[in-house]
Design a protein around this motif. Structure first.
Motif, PDB file in Angstrom:
ATOM      1  N   TYR A   1       0.871  -1.171   0.000  1.00 20.29           N
ATOM      2  CA  TYR A   1       0.000   0.000   0.000  1.00 20.29           C
ATOM      3  C   TYR A   1       0.907   1.219   0.000  1.00 20.29           C
ATOM      4  O   TYR A   1       1.650   1.454   0.956  1.00 20.29           O
ATOM      5  N   GLY A   2       0.881   1.960  -1.075  1.00 14.96           N
ATOM      6  CA  GLY A   2       1.784   3.102  -1.200  1.00 14.96           C
ATOM      7  C   GLY A   2       3.080   2.701  -1.880  1.00 14.96           C
ATOM      8  O   GLY A   2       3.287   1.551  -2.282  1.00 14.96           O
ATOM      9  N   GLU A   3       3.966   3.665  -2.004  1.00 14.78           N
ATOM     10  CA  GLU A   3       5.234   3.451  -2.685  1.00 14.78           C
ATOM     11  C   GLU A   3       6.372   3.339  -1.673  1.00 14.78           C
ATOM     12  O   GLU A   3       6.549   4.222  -0.826  1.00 14.78           O
ATOM     13  N   TYR A   4       7.097   2.243  -1.730  1.00 17.04           N
ATOM     14  CA  TYR A   4       8.335   2.102  -0.966  1.00 17.04           C
ATOM     15  C   TYR A   4       9.183   1.023  -1.621  1.00 17.04           C
ATOM     16  O   TYR A   4       8.697   0.210  -2.421  1.00 17.04           O
ATOM     17  N   SER A   5      10.457   1.039  -1.278  1.00 17.13           N
ATOM     18  CA  SER A   5      11.426   0.171  -1.947  1.00 17.13           C
ATOM     19  C   SER A   5      11.250  -1.290  -1.546  1.00 17.13           C
ATOM     20  O   SER A   5      10.897  -1.612  -0.400  1.00 17.13           O
ATOM     21  N   ASP A   6      11.550  -2.181  -2.497  1.00 17.16           N
ATOM     22  CA  ASP A   6      11.556  -3.610  -2.197  1.00 17.16           C
ATOM     23  C   ASP A   6      12.652  -3.977  -1.209  1.00 17.16           C
ATOM     24  O   ASP A   6      12.656  -5.097  -0.663  1.00 17.16           O
ATOM     25  N   ASP A   7      13.574  -3.049  -0.982  1.00 19.93           N
ATOM     26  CA  ASP A   7      14.626  -3.293   0.008  1.00 19.93           C
ATOM     27  C   ASP A   7      14.065  -3.517   1.409  1.00 19.93           C
ATOM     28  O   ASP A   7      14.745  -4.091   2.269  1.00 19.93           O
ATOM     29  N   GLU A   8      12.837  -3.051   1.641  1.00 22.53           N
ATOM     30  CA  GLU A   8      12.202  -3.271   2.944  1.00 22.53           C
ATOM     31  C   GLU A   8      12.027  -4.771   3.223  1.00 22.53           C
ATOM     32  O   GLU A   8      11.935  -5.192   4.371  1.00 22.53           O
ATOM     33  N   LEU A   9      11.986  -5.553   2.157  1.00 19.36           N
ATOM     34  CA  LEU A   9      11.803  -7.003   2.300  1.00 19.36           C
ATOM     35  C   LEU A   9      13.125  -7.764   2.312  1.00 19.36           C
ATOM     36  O   LEU A   9      13.126  -9.002   2.413  1.00 19.36           O
ATOM     37  N   ALA A  10      14.234  -7.046   2.190  1.00 23.67           N
ATOM     38  CA  ALA A  10      15.543  -7.695   2.079  1.00 23.67           C
ATOM     39  C   ALA A  10      15.850  -8.677   3.213  1.00 23.67           C
ATOM     40  O   ALA A  10      16.442  -9.740   2.965  1.00 23.67           O
ATOM     41  N   PRO A  11      15.471  -8.409   4.482  1.00 23.29           N
ATOM     42  CA  PRO A  11      15.774  -9.372   5.548  1.00 23.29           C
ATOM     43  C   PRO A  11      15.134 -10.750   5.335  1.00 23.29           C
ATOM     44  O   PRO A  11      15.554 -11.735   5.958  1.00 23.29           O
ATOM     45  N   LEU A  12      14.159 -10.816   4.453  1.00 21.47           N
ATOM     46  CA  LEU A  12      13.466 -12.087   4.212  1.00 21.47           C
ATOM     47  C   LEU A  12      14.189 -12.969   3.205  1.00 21.47           C
ATOM     48  O   LEU A  12      13.863 -14.154   3.064  1.00 21.47           O
ATOM     49  N   LYS A  13      15.153 -12.409   2.500  1.00 23.78           N
ATOM     50  CA  LYS A  13      15.774 -13.107   1.371  1.00 23.78           C
ATOM     51  C   LYS A  13      16.326 -14.490   1.733  1.00 23.78           C
ATOM     52  O   LYS A  13      16.080 -15.461   0.989  1.00 23.78           O
ATOM     53  N   PRO A  14      17.063 -14.660   2.822  1.00 23.55           N
ATOM     54  CA  PRO A  14      17.592 -15.996   3.136  1.00 23.55           C
ATOM     55  C   PRO A  14      16.495 -17.056   3.291  1.00 23.55           C
ATOM     56  O   PRO A  14      16.675 -18.207   2.891  1.00 23.55           O
ATOM     57  N   PHE A  15      15.373 -16.663   3.854  1.00 24.95           N
ATOM     58  CA  PHE A  15      14.293 -17.619   4.077  1.00 24.95           C
ATOM     59  C   PHE A  15      13.519 -17.904   2.796  1.00 24.95           C
ATOM     60  O   PHE A  15      13.007 -19.007   2.598  1.00 24.95           O
ATOM     61  N   LEU A  16      13.445 -16.902   1.915  1.00 24.59           N
ATOM     62  CA  LEU A  16      12.846 -17.140   0.603  1.00 24.59           C
ATOM     63  C   LEU A  16      13.704 -18.111  -0.205  1.00 24.59           C
ATOM     64  O   LEU A  16      13.192 -19.020  -0.859  1.00 24.59           O
ATOM     65  N   GLU A  17      15.023 -17.918  -0.120  1.00 23.55           N
ATOM     66  CA  GLU A  17      15.924 -18.778  -0.881  1.00 23.55           C
ATOM     67  C   GLU A  17      15.961 -20.204  -0.341  1.00 23.55           C
ATOM     68  O   GLU A  17      16.100 -21.172  -1.100  1.00 23.55           O
ATOM     69  N   SER A  18      15.805 -20.347   0.977  1.00 23.75           N
ATOM     70  CA  SER A  18      15.822 -21.695   1.557  1.00 23.75           C
ATOM     71  C   SER A  18      14.484 -22.413   1.393  1.00 23.75           C
ATOM     72  O   SER A  18      14.397 -23.616   1.625  1.00 23.75           O
ATOM     73  N   GLY A  19      13.466 -21.667   1.018  1.00 20.87           N
ATOM     74  CA  GLY A  19      12.163 -22.280   0.799  1.00 20.87           C
ATOM     75  C   GLY A  19      11.274 -22.350   2.010  1.00 20.87           C
ATOM     76  O   GLY A  19      10.192 -22.944   1.948  1.00 20.87           O
ATOM     77  N   ARG A  20      11.674 -21.723   3.125  1.00 20.57           N
ATOM     78  CA  ARG A  20      10.825 -21.751   4.321  1.00 20.57           C
ATOM     79  C   ARG A  20       9.816 -20.614   4.348  1.00 20.57           C
ATOM     80  O   ARG A  20       8.951 -20.564   5.233  1.00 20.57           O
ATOM     81  N   LEU A  21       9.905 -19.716   3.407  1.00 18.70           N
ATOM     82  CA  LEU A  21       8.991 -18.573   3.344  1.00 18.70           C
ATOM     83  C   LEU A  21       8.505 -18.393   1.919  1.00 18.70           C
ATOM     84  O   LEU A  21       9.285 -18.497   0.967  1.00 18.70           O
ATOM     85  N   ARG A  22       7.220 -18.142   1.786  1.00 19.92           N
ATOM     86  CA  ARG A  22       6.645 -17.792   0.491  1.00 19.92           C
ATOM     87  C   ARG A  22       5.837 -16.510   0.628  1.00 19.92           C
ATOM     88  O   ARG A  22       5.025 -16.372   1.550  1.00 19.92           O
ATOM     89  N   LEU A  23       6.056 -15.594  -0.304  1.00 18.98           N
ATOM     90  CA  LEU A  23       5.261 -14.376  -0.408  1.00 18.98           C
ATOM     91  C   LEU A  23       4.450 -14.450  -1.689  1.00 18.98           C
ATOM     92  O   LEU A  23       4.963 -14.839  -2.738  1.00 18.98           O
ATOM     93  N   SER A  24       3.176 -14.087  -1.588  1.00 21.29           N
ATOM     94  CA  SER A  24       2.312 -14.110  -2.763  1.00 21.29           C
ATOM     95  C   SER A  24       1.301 -12.982  -2.650  1.00 21.29           C
ATOM     96  O   SER A  24       0.781 -12.724  -1.560  1.00 21.29           O
ATOM     97  N   ASN A  25       1.057 -12.282  -3.770  1.00 23.58           N
ATOM     98  CA  ASN A  25       0.066 -11.212  -3.706  1.00 23.58           C
ATOM     99  C   ASN A  25      -1.358 -11.739  -3.817  1.00 23.58           C
ATOM    100  O   ASN A  25      -2.315 -10.988  -3.725  1.00 23.58           O
TER     101      ASN A  25
END
Length: 514
Positions: free
Chosen positions: A366-390
């Motif tokens: 909601y609103g405009e902000y950088s995808d960098d806000e989600l950067a701390p999630l990257k290790p868990f996305l790469e390991s497959g323990r986290l999924r984000l979906s719109n």
């Protein structure tokens, strides 16, 4: 986004003001049209329409000789087509739902024209948020202008004349449809996602609505603690005052009367003793009331159930089955502003670091902000323990019914609440406005959930979110109790008749003309 602000708000206000308004006069018997014909009319927003879609689906399956017609705005067409196909797979004799697209503004679009947005919707519980809510109440009751109201009103009237249904099935927040149906004196019923305490406080004896039952948006426990009683009384009277003094709404009603609408937007007398009313009230997951009107059917969770998760999206269903999963889904209309995404990101990282669960997070900006806000999630996305979906390619109820979801993190909306209750999954509720606070408090009273960030709501903190989730999933004493109580309640509900089938049976009674 705005549905939860209204859904229970309007219902409770109607019940409150009913104490001060004379009863309705006697009416002529309602007109029933063609035998075995039902016309559903609803908004498109999930929180308002799901109970109607679920009932229509069950009607197709259980009563294939009944013609099911459905009028709504364009976005509901594809969902109803999918429901028809699923019903036919279970009951080959089932027919298609006959869809009619309404022109004009949907509820959400009309609200936006009034300047509604996320910031105006979010408000704290109790006295701190009462001004924000009551100041905009008159616009939330019926957001359409007189011209827009008549566009929908006239379409509904023409459809009723064309279809000539035995029964019209309505909801409480498509006001032009309710006005048109009643002006034609047609047989009708109302299906509501609300519970008894939301709609019928005015029927409770000894003025207990003021001192026993938590006021809308209060978040008080039930029964209301002595320390909160004066505030509860004050909140109730503020709602009454706001509902009765609505100058903009009064002007609109006066204009509609000049255009031939007999009793426009009579919000305070929606409930009629001679009109069947079906509610999602659920024993064990609703506040008990002393008096239930004789025309009210308590169906329990009225939920849409389509294909199993493995059929809807085999890949995602397979991922969920890998291990205990936390589902984060704050409703169909919520998107994350920057000040909400930051604590949630930090909380998700904390949960994934401290536990062995995996997380499925339905996320939209909601609103405009950088995808960098989600950067701390990257290790868990790469390991497959986290999924984000719109969006979720599997219906929420089907996900919960897999047995792999160990916590449902949601905003406290009625549909989200009842989906988790039905599936026997513990809640973590992060309420943001009005009635959501009462569902959050109810989950704790019933021992089936945790109110996250209770001391700071509607502001979130990372610690408040993560500690609530961990309390549910860590396997400790509290976690075990929450799981056992949730599972026991879910097992009991699934062993009985499904709410959508109960609702469909009540509509079928009216569709068969005597």
């Amino acid at each position: 986004m705005f549905l939860r602000l209204l859904l229970v708000a309007g219902a409770i206000i109607a019940a409150l003001v009913a104490l001060f308004i004379p009863g309705s006069p006697e009416r002529e018997p309602y007109v029933q049209g063609r035998n075995k014909t039902a016309l559903f009319i609803s908004n498109i927003e999930h929180g308002l329409s799901n109970v109607h879609v679920a009932t229509a689906s069950a009607l197709l399956e259980g009563y294939p000789d009944i013609e099911v017609h459905f009028a709504s705005f364009a976005k509901l067409r594809s969902k109803l087509a999918r429901v028809s196909a699923f019903a036919q797979a279970k009951t080959p004799a089932a027919k298609d739902i006959i869809f009619y697209e309404l022109n004009g503004l949907s509820f959400y679009e009309a609200v936006l024209l009034l300047g509604g947005d996320l910031e105006k919707t979010i408000c704290p519980p109790g006295i701190a948020g009462i001004d924000q809510f009551t100041n905009s109440l008159q616009d939330w009751i019926s957001p359409w202008s007189a011209d827009e109201h008549m566009v929908i009103y006239d379409q509904i009237g023409a459809l009723i004349d064309e279809i000539d249904p035995a029964v019209v099935v309505l909801e409480t927040f498509l006001r032009p449809a309710l006005d048109s149906t009643r002006d034609k004196n047609r047989m009708h019923a109302i299906i509501s996602p609300n519970t008894l305490v939301d709609n019928f406080l005015g029927d409770q004896p000894y003025g207990s609505m003021f001192w026993k039952y938590p006021a809308l948006s209060s978040g008080f426990d039930f029964p209301v603690p002595y320390r909160n009683m004066l505030e509860n009384i004050y909140l109730n009277f503020r709602f009454i005052y706001a509902a009765m003094l609505t100058p903009n709404l009064s002007a609109k009603k006066a204009e509609l009367r000049t255009r031939g609408v007999k009793d426009p937007i009579n919000f305070l007398k929606m409930h009629r003793p001679d009109v069947p009313w079906i509610t999602m009230n659920t024993e064990g997951a609703s506040i008990p009331v002393d008096v239930v009107p004789t025309n009210v059917t308590c169906a329990g969770p009225i939920l849409l159930s389509v294909a199993p998760a493995s059929e809807q999206d085999p890949e995602l269903a397979g991922w969920v089955s890998r291990g205990p999963t936390v589902l984060i889904n704050l409703g169909s209309g919520f998107s994350y502003p920057i000040n909400y995404v930051r604590p949630m990101v930090e909380a998700v990282v904390d949960v994934l670091t401290k536990t062995h669960v995996q997380v499925l997070w339905k996320f939209n900006k909601y609103g405009e902000y950088s995808d960098d806000e989600l950067a701390p999630l990257k290790p868990f996305l790469e390991s497959g323990r986290l999924r984000l979906s719109n969006w979720l390619p599997i219906d929420v109820l089907s996900l919960l019914e897999t047995g792999h979801i160990v916590a449902s993190v949601h905003h406290g909306g009625s549909n989200c609440f009842h989906e988790a209750v039905s599936a026997g999954v513990p809640h973590v509720i992060l309420p943001l406005w009005v009635d959501l606070y009462n569902f959050a408090a109810l989950s704790e009273t019933a021992g089936i959930g945790v109110w996250g960030c209770r001391d700071t709501s509607p502001t979130w903190t990372a610690d408040g979110i993560s500690s609530a989730i961990i309390k549910v999933v860590d396997g400790g004493e509290a976690s075990i109790s929450l799981r056992e109580k949730s599972r026991s309640l879910g097992d009991k509900l699934r062993a009985g008749e499904k709410g959508r089938d109960i609702s469909a049976r009540e509509i079928a009674k009216l569709a068969y003309v005597k």
